[in-house]
Design an enzyme around this catalytic site. Structure first.
Site, PDB file in Angstrom:
ATOM      1  N   SER A 243       0.851  -1.174   0.000  1.00 35.62           N
ATOM      2  CA  SER A 243       0.000   0.000   0.000  1.00 35.62           C
ATOM      3  C   SER A 243       0.892   1.230   0.000  1.00 35.62           C
ATOM      4  O   SER A 243       1.684   1.424  -0.922  1.00 35.62           O
ATOM      5  CB  SER A 243      -0.932  -0.069   1.220  1.00 35.62           C
ATOM      6  OG  SER A 243      -1.842   0.986   1.209  1.00 35.62           O
TER       7      SER A 243
ATOM      8  N   HIS B  26      -2.550  -0.890  -3.363  1.00 33.87           N
ATOM      9  CA  HIS B  26      -3.730  -0.041  -3.163  1.00 33.87           C
ATOM     10  C   HIS B  26      -3.571   1.208  -4.013  1.00 33.87           C
ATOM     11  O   HIS B  26      -2.497   1.788  -4.077  1.00 33.87           O
ATOM     12  CB  HIS B  26      -3.859   0.377  -1.701  1.00 33.87           C
ATOM     13  CG  HIS B  26      -4.228  -0.764  -0.810  1.00 33.87           C
ATOM     14  ND1 HIS B  26      -4.133  -0.690   0.547  1.00 33.87           N
ATOM     15  CD2 HIS B  26      -4.703  -1.994  -1.081  1.00 33.87           C
ATOM     16  CE1 HIS B  26      -4.542  -1.829   1.074  1.00 33.87           C
ATOM     17  NE2 HIS B  26      -4.883  -2.645   0.100  1.00 33.87           N
TER      18      HIS B  26
ATOM     19  N   ASP C 199      -4.590  -4.663   5.544  1.00 35.23           N
ATOM     20  CA  ASP C 199      -4.955  -5.551   4.445  1.00 35.23           C
ATOM     21  C   ASP C 199      -3.782  -6.508   4.210  1.00 35.23           C
ATOM     22  O   ASP C 199      -2.621  -6.105   4.297  1.00 35.23           O
ATOM     23  CB  ASP C 199      -5.229  -4.711   3.182  1.00 35.23           C
ATOM     24  CG  ASP C 199      -5.907  -5.525   2.083  1.00 35.23           C
ATOM     25  OD1 ASP C 199      -6.370  -6.644   2.359  1.00 35.23           O
ATOM     26  OD2 ASP C 199      -5.980  -5.011   0.946  1.00 35.23           O
TER      27      ASP C 199
END
Ligand SMILES: C[S@@+](CC[C@H](N)C(=O)[O-])C[C@H]1O[C@@H](n2cnc3c(N)ncnc32)[C@H](O)[C@@H]1O
Lengths: 193, 285
Positions: free
Chosen positions: A14, A41, A132
């Protein structure tokens, strides 16, 4: 380390992920040919990520179409606005709601990959500012896959690798060059088999 | 799917057993309730089945099957889990721009135009198409057939009321898609949401149609089916492509979602690429 063939590497990242994933690609030697699938992401509508990552490797880097096959020597990047899932033959896209506020989500990719590839895969959690990937990594480890986590101390954002490590305490931890070495060793061992 | 030069990939034993269980579950749901998910794409189906299993506190797919067969409420929950209606107005603005620039001029050559918007969900896509056609002066001589498997989304599509809080994003999309007016001209803001101008959907027929089992019902100059077939396995995708191929006039246009390809289908050679990035194809045979 897994005695099985290494048929797949999945990577989740991310915040700071572009640089980290780029460095990982650069650190892998040219003859490392397991397919690499990356979820980063992202929020942009049109993709520049494939182009940016392409600068770090001679492999082809592309966003897969729905039902595209998974091929050795290729790098795949989840397209913005879709979850990217895998089965034994290839990719499947989905537009259901965001997971961990993100679509694509790392967990979604990792969990589907674990179901389909089990012991024949490795999963890598890199830098990021959310959690995540932790659940997905646990699933990969439970299915016998190789679980790798970027050393949180070396990550631009430690939250994501730290969460993954908390979920999978047995995961191997290293900085990016170290992660590349582990992947290469896993591939070599599986070939020697 | 084209044959790969790569060695065949084998599954772990554990995974095979679960596949067998899921096959059984889907077969049971089909035979008992008539809902047919047997040819839906497995990875996301599996994910959503497991989510339901966790909520029902069962630990295997066989356990979930038992629950589904004996508890109608569980089946109803699963139906909701499995219906994905995510959509937006002018979703992928570049597609609507390409539609305006390349599809509209081709449609203009027909005295009367028939368009099929398959898997229209709650109608945002249909309204977007209607707006483009209106601005290009074609809406009056166009009939749009907007279909979906799900009755409840069709009811909402017909109402044409969309969340007010989306209007900012939709306005941006509309402008990026080459919109020529003020987007706010198309709706009136009310307490229930943004109510779109009725005249946009006067020429639209909303009706239920199941791409997995229903047949062709007309000949179209363009078919727009975006982000629907990604939920199908390759076999069912082939079926739908048979249906679309049969339902298009010669030189008719097929518009797919941003990440959908005809390369992997049995009709790959029947179309010419009109716009590779925005997935617009033209039937050539
Ligand atoms: C993700 S939405 C896509 C909406 C819109 N086309 C878009 O791209 O924004 C998918 C839609 O396909 C519909 N659908 C799923 N299975 C179908 C089937 N067998 N026949 C017709 N429609 C189906 C769903 O009900 C849902 O409304």
């Amino acid at each position: 380390m897994s005695p099985h063939r290494l048929d797949l590497v999945v990577v989740g990242c991310s915040w700071g992920g572009l640089a980290a994933a780029g460095a990982l690609l650069e650190a892998l030697p040219g003859d490392f040919d397991a397919p690499i699938v990356i979820v980063q992401h992202r929020s942009e509508a049109r993709s520049v990520l494939t182009e940016l990552l392409g600068r770090h490797t001679t492999r082809s880097v592309a966003e897969p179409d729905d039902k595209a096959e998974l091929r050795r020597g290729h790098v795949y990047v989840a397209p913005p606005g879709y979850h990217l899932l895998l089965d034994r033959t290839g990719f499947s896209l989905a537009t259901e709601g965001p997971v961990h506020h993100s679509r694509p989500s790392v967990d979604v990719l990792f969990e589907s990959a674990a179901d389909a590839f089990g012991e024949r895969m490795a999963a890598v959690v890199l830098t990021g500012a959310n959690d995540d990937g932790a659940t997905g990594l646990r699933r990969v480890a439970a299915a016998g896959g190789l679980a790798l986590v970027q050393d949180p101390a070396s990550a631009e954002r430690a939250t994501m690798p730290a969460a993954a490590l908390a979920a999978v305490p047995t995961a191997l931890v290293a900085d990016i060059p170290g992660l590349a070495q582990i992947l290469v060793a896993a591939a070599v061992r599986s070939e020697a088999r | 799917m084209s044959p790969s030069s790569e060695p065949a990939l084998e599954a772990a034993e554990e995974v095979d057993r679960e596949d067998v269980e899921i096959d059984g579950l889907l077969e049971a749901v089909y035979r008992y309730y008539g809902f047919d998910f047997r040819q839906y794409a497995r990875p996301s189906l599996r994910r959503r089945l497991w989510r339901r299993a966790h909520l029902e506190k069962v630990t295997t797919m066989s356990g979930l099957q038992e629950r589904l067969l004996h508890d109608r409420a569980c089946m109803e929950h699963l139906l909701l889990d499995l219906s994905i209606n995510v959509t937006a107005m002018f979703r992928d603005p570049t597609f609507f721009l390409a539609f305006r620039r390349t599809v509209v001029p081709l449609l203009r050559t027909y005295p009367f135009i028939r368009i099929w918007n398959a898997g229209c969900s709650t109608g945002e896509e249909t309204h977007s198409l209607a707006i483009v056609l209106a601005e290009e002066g074609l809406l009056d001589r166009t009939r749009i057939y907007a279909t979906d498997i799900n009755e409840s989304v069709l009811v909402r599509a017909k109402e044409g009321v969309f969340p007010l809080e989306q209007m900012r994003a939709y306005t941006e999309n509309y402008l990026a898609a080459g919109g020529t007016r003020a987007f706010s001209e198309y709706y009136t803001a009310g307490y229930e949401g943004a109510r779109f101008d009725r005249s946009l959907t006067d020429g639209v027929v909303f009706s239920r149609h199941n791409l997995a089992s229903d047949g062709s019902f007309n000949e179209f100059h363009a078919i727009i089916c975006r982000n629907v077939m990604i939920y199908f396995d390759t076999k069912l995708q082939d079926r739908v492509h048979d249906l679309f191929h049969e339902s298009l006039v010669r030189f008719g246009l097929l518009c797919l979602g941003q990440k959908e390809s005809i390369t992997f289908t049995s009709h790959a050679d029947d179309y010419k690429v009109v716009d590779a990035a925005d997935r617009i194809f033209r039937k050539v045979r």
